[in-house]
Motif scaffolding. Structure first.
Motif, PDB file in Angstrom:
ATOM      1  N   ALA A   1      -5.406   3.329  -1.710  1.00 53.22           N
ATOM      2  CA  ALA A   1      -4.034   3.735  -1.402  1.00 53.22           C
ATOM      3  C   ALA A   1      -3.200   2.561  -0.910  1.00 53.22           C
ATOM      4  CB  ALA A   1      -4.046   4.860  -0.362  1.00 53.22           C
ATOM      5  N   VAL A   2      -3.771   1.785   0.000  1.00 50.88           N
ATOM      6  CA  VAL A   2      -3.044   0.632   0.546  1.00 50.88           C
ATOM      7  C   VAL A   2      -2.776  -0.395  -0.551  1.00 50.88           C
ATOM      8  CG1 VAL A   2      -3.228  -1.336   2.116  1.00 50.88           C
ATOM      9  CG2 VAL A   2      -3.874   0.947   2.897  1.00 50.88           C
ATOM     10  N   GLY A   3      -3.772  -0.642  -1.400  1.00 51.58           N
ATOM     11  CA  GLY A   3      -3.609  -1.615  -2.474  1.00 51.58           C
ATOM     12  C   GLY A   3      -2.519  -1.218  -3.455  1.00 51.58           C
ATOM     13  N   PHE A   4      -2.522   0.051  -3.864  1.00 54.45           N
ATOM     14  CA  PHE A   4      -1.513   0.510  -4.819  1.00 54.45           C
ATOM     15  C   PHE A   4      -0.105   0.348  -4.251  1.00 54.45           C
ATOM     16  CE2 PHE A   4       1.355   3.842  -6.300  1.00 54.45           C
ATOM     17  CZ  PHE A   4       1.374   3.572  -7.662  1.00 54.45           C
ATOM     18  N   LEU A   5       0.074   0.767  -3.018  1.00 51.76           N
ATOM     19  CA  LEU A   5       1.407   0.716  -2.422  1.00 51.76           C
ATOM     20  C   LEU A   5       1.831  -0.714  -2.123  1.00 51.76           C
ATOM     21  CD1 LEU A   5       0.987   3.873  -0.247  1.00 51.76           C
ATOM     22  CD2 LEU A   5       2.643   3.591  -2.080  1.00 51.76           C
ATOM     23  N   THR A   6       0.864  -1.598  -1.899  1.00 55.58           N
ATOM     24  CA  THR A   6       1.187  -3.017  -1.738  1.00 55.58           C
ATOM     25  C   THR A   6       1.840  -3.546  -3.007  1.00 55.58           C
ATOM     26  OG1 THR A   6      -0.597  -3.438  -0.177  1.00 55.58           O
ATOM     27  CG2 THR A   6       0.205  -5.319  -1.415  1.00 55.58           C
ATOM     28  N   GLY A   7       1.217  -3.263  -4.147  1.00 55.25           N
ATOM     29  CA  GLY A   7       1.782  -3.736  -5.401  1.00 55.25           C
ATOM     30  C   GLY A   7       3.075  -3.043  -5.768  1.00 55.25           C
ATOM     31  N   PHE A   8       3.151  -1.737  -5.537  1.00 54.61           N
ATOM     32  CA  PHE A   8       4.319  -0.964  -5.968  1.00 54.61           C
ATOM     33  C   PHE A   8       5.542  -1.243  -5.107  1.00 54.61           C
ATOM     34  CE2 PHE A   8       6.780   3.077  -6.163  1.00 54.61           C
ATOM     35  CZ  PHE A   8       7.132   2.987  -7.503  1.00 54.61           C
ATOM     36  N   LEU A   9       5.332  -1.337  -3.795  1.00 55.90           N
ATOM     37  CA  LEU A   9       6.468  -1.492  -2.881  1.00 55.90           C
ATOM     38  C   LEU A   9       6.715  -2.941  -2.479  1.00 55.90           C
ATOM     39  CD1 LEU A   9       5.848   1.573  -0.542  1.00 55.90           C
ATOM     40  CD2 LEU A   9       7.407   1.411  -2.488  1.00 55.90           C
ATOM     41  N   GLY A  10       5.792  -3.851  -2.853  1.00 48.37           N
ATOM     42  CA  GLY A  10       6.016  -5.260  -2.571  1.00 48.37           C
ATOM     43  C   GLY A  10       5.821  -5.636  -1.128  1.00 48.37           C
ATOM     44  N   VAL A  11       4.988  -4.905  -0.414  1.00 43.64           N
ATOM     45  CA  VAL A  11       4.700  -5.237   0.977  1.00 43.64           C
ATOM     46  C   VAL A  11       3.232  -5.617   1.088  1.00 43.64           C
ATOM     47  CG1 VAL A  11       6.505  -3.806   1.949  1.00 43.64           C
ATOM     48  CG2 VAL A  11       4.285  -2.808   1.500  1.00 43.64           C
ATOM     49  N   GLY A  12       2.881  -6.309   2.164  1.00 45.19           N
ATOM     50  CA  GLY A  12       1.504  -6.765   2.294  1.00 45.19           C
ATOM     51  C   GLY A  12       0.505  -5.650   2.512  1.00 45.19           C
ATOM     52  N   GLY A  13       0.968  -4.477   2.872  1.00 42.80           N
ATOM     53  CA  GLY A  13       0.064  -3.349   3.083  1.00 42.80           C
ATOM     54  C   GLY A  13      -0.273  -3.103   4.534  1.00 42.80           C
ATOM     55  N   GLY A  14       0.179  -3.977   5.428  1.00 46.69           N
ATOM     56  CA  GLY A  14      -0.165  -3.819   6.839  1.00 46.69           C
ATOM     57  C   GLY A  14       0.409  -2.564   7.455  1.00 46.69           C
TER      58      GLY A  14
END
Length: 269
Positions: free
Chosen positions: A159-172
């Protein structure tokens, strides 16, 4: 010159948040690049991955001895690598207003969940540890518990990885709540572990964007340098604060940014 000064000031704020809270840098970076420095959403998400990823790497190195759970952090990060790639591909085809609105809704939802959790935990009396089984007994439930914990860890990573790529944030901003809410990790340890996840996810998202890496280095360069310096300062301050204080500060930051981005996105629809 004004743009460079703005980039430095914003970079200091972002780095301070990354170093002190272990996440939220991308949550601040994307809106700052879009609404203050004038980048469009897609360029801002790419620049954010670079800025946050480099700052997080510095934060990990500063905390490596005592403030990072390497085992769980690596599993969480590795599980998210393929998902980060998929999210990056989908990012290229998403409408800018929809992208930012999804960002805002998710941020506020995560913040509320963290505040509810910290309220419950501070009111709940500490539960005594279960006694160890006697010599004749066996921990029959241990393997299922370990399997459930591993499953939660991998699911959080995806979940964190997908949203990192989709939203352009580091995932923190997702990794910290995942570590605290789902994996029950102390906030002080979740901060450092989240930074490791951010580095891994940012690297993957950046590789996926390699063919379309058009960055304005007059903005990204000063922003990144300032963020790196402030990351170290934020880390020193966070070391003096309690887990509850860090959690509330992190959630308050998410709500403020989420509401701002949400209102701006709705007005743009």
């Amino acid at each position: 010159m004004t743009g460079i000064l703005l980039a430095v000031v914003l970079g200091l704020a972002v780095g301070f948040v990354i170093g002190g809270l272990g996440g939220g840098g991308g949550v601040l970076t994307v809106p700052a690049l879009v609404y203050v420095l004038g980048l469009d959403a897609h360029d801002a998400t790419t620049a954010s991955v670079v800025i946050v990823g480099i700052s997080a790497l510095v934060g990990v190195l500063a905390r490596l001895r005592v403030g990072v759970d390497l085992q769980r952090g690596l599993v969480l990060g590795l599980a998210g690598l393929p998902a980060a790639w998929v999210g990056t591909v989908l990012n290229r085809h998403a409408d800018q207003a929809v992208l930012l609105l999804a960002f805002a809704v998710l941020v506020v939802a995560v913040a509320v969940a963290m505040l509810v959790d910290v309220r419950v935990r501070t009111r709940r009396p500490a539960e005594p540890e279960a006694p160890a089984p006697s010599g004749g007994g066996t921990a029959v439930a241990a393997p299922p518990r370990r399997l459930a914990a591993a499953t939660r860890l991998v699911a959080c990573g995806v979940a964190v990885g997908f949203l990192t790529g989709f939203l352009g944030v580091g995932g923190g901003f997702l990794a910290v709540p995942a570590l605290v809410l789902v994996l029950r990790m102390p906030m002080s340890l979740a901060v450092g572990t989240s930074l490791l996840v951010i580095v891994m996810n940012s690297a993957t998202a950046l590789v996926a964007r390699a063919g379309d890496l058009a960055l304005d280095w007059h903005v990204v360069g000063p922003f990144t340098v300032a963020a790196v310096v402030a990351t170290l300062v934020g880390k020193r301050i966070a070391d003096r604060l309690s887990g509850v204080t860090l959690t509330v500060a992190f959630a308050a930051l998410l709500i403020a940014v989420g509401l701002f981005v949400g209102v701006e996105s709705l007005l743009a629809l």
